[in-house]
Design a protein around this motif. Structure first.
Motif, PDB file in Angstrom:
ATOM      1  N   THR A 200      -5.471   6.056   1.805  1.00  0.00           N
ATOM      2  CA  THR A 200      -4.956   4.723   2.126  1.00  0.00           C
ATOM      3  C   THR A 200      -6.047   3.837   2.694  1.00  0.00           C
ATOM      4  O   THR A 200      -6.212   2.675   2.296  1.00  0.00           O
ATOM      5  CB  THR A 200      -3.792   4.828   3.128  1.00  0.00           C
TER       6      THR A 200
ATOM      7  N   MET B   3       0.378   4.205  -2.704  1.00  0.00           N
ATOM      8  CA  MET B   3       0.077   5.581  -2.312  1.00  0.00           C
ATOM      9  C   MET B   3       1.145   6.543  -2.814  1.00  0.00           C
ATOM     10  O   MET B   3       0.837   7.661  -3.240  1.00  0.00           O
ATOM     11  CB  MET B   3      -0.040   5.688  -0.788  1.00  0.00           C
TER      12      MET B   3
ATOM     13  N   TRP C 249       0.815  -1.215   0.000  1.00  0.00           N
ATOM     14  CA  TRP C 249       0.000   0.000   0.000  1.00  0.00           C
ATOM     15  C   TRP C 249       0.850   1.267   0.000  1.00  0.00           C
ATOM     16  O   TRP C 249       0.448   2.292  -0.566  1.00  0.00           O
ATOM     17  CB  TRP C 249      -0.970   0.010   1.185  1.00  0.00           C
TER      18      TRP C 249
END
Length: 303
Positions: free
Chosen positions: A232, A184, A180
């Motif tokens: 997120t 991002m 992640w």
């Protein structure tokens, strides 16, 4: 898994609701496109320090998907906010709140057309119930006021914003399987690049306002909470329960925005605020109940 997704998505919409308050606090203290650019500069700097090891490992998976990630970052992060802020110059907050509630329905429709993803009756009923709650807040408890709304250029811009964020949500299912932090960071970089022509236009037309102390406070809030944390958590919520179900939580944004306005900006609290909150939460619960039943039936059929 469901409880984790609900927590993530509620926090996401809480932070986005705070973004609406921050937007009002930014007026006269930092211009919209400057705010957009600064939020992603700070986001990129903060993410770079922790994302680099994951980025190096994930690069083979990232490289072939760069066009997709560029589109998601430019349209979902920068494009949506730029059009959203611009629409507020031409139309009322009532119109914007109602039109933003169309995002979940566009997500439903796009997922069905592109991926033949089914929607249950309870999901549709829950969407309608939550949309009634949004309309209740937007009309200040008087539905008759909705008939008096004027449709103008700002409303057309807001519909473009709806399409952009719905498209971003649907597009998330095509993202590469990477950490992640890598995701991002890449999205934030492309969001920053997409914002540069916008802030250049703002400067060229003498609309640019450099942040003062209050402006910098707003910048750091939107860089951390609505940008890094919320995006997120929204991505993770999509991974856990899918775009259709995660998108419905967007109807909480005007509710949280209203409640935060009451707490922070000292706006008045009325009975219709409480009723609307019950309707939106009830609608989300009903849609989620239907979504879980549908997912269970599909899993059993696949087995």
């Amino acid at each position: 898994m469901y409880r984790q997704a609900y927590l993530f998505l509620c926090l996401t919409t809480l932070f986005w609701g705070g973004n609406a308050v921050a937007g009002r606090l930014a007026v006269g203290h930092v211009s919209p496109m400057m705010l957009t650019t600064l939020r992603w500069i700070i986001g990129c700097v903060l993410l770079a320090s922790v994302a680099w090891p994951h980025l190096r490992r994930d690069w083979p998976a990232i490289r072939p998907r760069l066009p997709l990630l560029a589109a998601l970052g430019a349209l979902g992060f920068t494009g949506f906010n730029a059009v959203f802020y611009s629409s507020a110059q031409f139309t009322s907050a009532i119109n914007i709140a109602i039109e933003q509630g169309a995002i979940p329905m566009v997500i439903f429709l796009a997922n069905f057309v592109l991926f033949r993803q089914r929607v249950s009756f309870l999901q549709i009923a829950g969407f309608v119930l939550s949309l009634v709650g949004v309309a209740l807040v937007a009309s200040h408890g008087e539905f008759s006021r909705l008939l008096e709304l004027d449709v103008n250029f700002g409303d057309a811009l807001m519909l473009v914003a709806v399409l952009l964020y719905a498209g971003y949500t649907v597009g998330l299912r095509l993202k590469p399987a990477i950490h992640w932090l890598s995701l991002m960071f890449m999205l934030s970089v492309f969001a920053l690049l997409a914002s540069l022509p916008l802030v250049a236009w703002e400067a060229a037309t003498d609309r640019l306002i450099a942040p003062d102390l209050q402006g910098w406070m707003v910048v750091f809030y939107v860089a951390l909470f609505p940008s890094i944390f919320a995006q997120t958590l929204y991505i993770r919520g999509n991974e856990l329960i899918g775009g259709n179900r995660a998108g419905l939580f967007i109807n909480l944004v005007p509710i949280f925005g209203t409640l935060l306005s009451i707490v922070i900006l000292r706006e008045a609290f009325f009975t219709y605020h409480a009723v609307a909150l019950v309707l939106v939460l009830g609608g989300i619960w009903l849609a989620e109940h239907g979504g879980r039943k549908l997912a269970s039936r599909q899993a059993n059929a696949g087995a």
